[in-house]
Motif scaffolding. Structure first.
Motif, PDB file in Angstrom:
ATOM      1  N   SER A   1      -2.262   4.230  -0.519  1.00 44.43           N
ATOM      2  CA  SER A   1      -3.498   3.906  -1.243  1.00 44.43           C
ATOM      3  C   SER A   1      -4.443   5.103  -1.263  1.00 44.43           C
ATOM      4  O   SER A   1      -5.089   5.373  -2.272  1.00 44.43           O
TER       5      SER A   1
ATOM      6  N   LEU B   1      -9.445  -0.613  -6.058  1.00 47.26           N
ATOM      7  CA  LEU B   1      -8.323  -0.161  -5.243  1.00 47.26           C
ATOM      8  C   LEU B   1      -8.755  -0.322  -3.794  1.00 47.26           C
ATOM      9  O   LEU B   1      -9.690   0.351  -3.350  1.00 47.26           O
TER      10      LEU B   1
ATOM     11  N   HIS C   1       0.800  -1.229   0.000  1.00 53.11           N
ATOM     12  CA  HIS C   1       0.000   0.000   0.000  1.00 53.11           C
ATOM     13  C   HIS C   1       0.829   1.275   0.000  1.00 53.11           C
ATOM     14  O   HIS C   1       0.303   2.346   0.287  1.00 53.11           O
TER      15      HIS C   1
ATOM     16  N   THR D   1      -8.351   2.292   0.613  1.00 53.35           N
ATOM     17  CA  THR D   1      -8.234   3.692   0.203  1.00 53.35           C
ATOM     18  C   THR D   1      -8.679   4.668   1.293  1.00 53.35           C
ATOM     19  O   THR D   1      -8.828   5.852   1.026  1.00 53.35           O
TER      20      THR D   1
ATOM     21  N   ALA E   1       1.116   1.107  -5.170  1.00 50.42           N
ATOM     22  CA  ALA E   1      -0.320   1.222  -5.446  1.00 50.42           C
ATOM     23  C   ALA E   1      -0.537   1.861  -6.817  1.00 50.42           C
ATOM     24  O   ALA E   1      -1.369   1.407  -7.613  1.00 50.42           O
TER      25      ALA E   1
END
Length: 177
Positions: free
Chosen positions: A123, A114, A92, A117, A97
């Motif tokens: 992220s 994704l 991450h 987040t 990412a």
């Protein structure tokens, strides 16, 4: 649900940990009449038997014939081609990412998730960037900020000409019958 609805048959999961998401994704592919899920993970957690647990999960869910493991880091291994969907949940950090999402886009995925987040700085930063980056302008985007957070990216496709145009006129008139 997204994978089932879109008929996804070829997907990549980055960061499969102990296999829970792998099982769900593989089941969706099986229900879409077959294909393959490629799981990319180096299984590098120190105090957890990740790979062993992942294998047990895959076997207990009955998806072994739908899953191929690619052991290694996403930025170092060769990804399969002709992929429709990628679930990004590996390293991450921002550069990784970003690499994983852009690689997914560049190999032709039409659906990209994704993960984390909300929970992980790299992220979070990349998901925020994707929301405003012109390189992602042809993608519909949805952010779900509960728990760890997930950003869903869906490549827009052209409507078939047979759909025609709908001015909405028929829906705006009261029923006259």
């Amino acid at each position: 649900a997204f994978m089932r609805c879109l008929g996804i048959k070829r997907a990549v999961e980055i960061g499969c940990h102990i296999g829970y998401t792998s099982c769900w994704m593989a089941k969706a592919i099986q229900e879409n009449e077959g294909g393959m899920l490629y799981c990319i993970d180096p299984f590098c957690w120190v105090n957890e038997p990740q790979e062993e647990t992942w294998n047990q999960s895959i076997d207990s869910c009955g998806v072994r014939d739908t899953v191929t493991l690619i052991k290694g880091r996403s930025q170092e291994v060769e990804w399969p081609s002709d992929i429709e969907c990628v679930f990004v949940d590996g390293n991450h950090t921002y550069p990784v990412a970003k690499h994983d999402a852009e690689k997914a886009r560049d190999i032709g995925a039409k659906l990209i998730f994704l993960h984390d987040t909300v929970a992980w700085d790299g992220s979070v930063k990349h998901a925020e960037e994707v929301m405003n980056d012109p390189a992602w302008s042809e993608w519909d985007k949805m952010q779900v900020n509960s728990e760890c957070g997930i950003t869903v990216l869906l490549k827009r496709s052209q409507k078939p000409a047979s759909w025609g145009e709908d001015s909405g006129e028929k829906w705006d008139k009261p029923n006259e019958s």
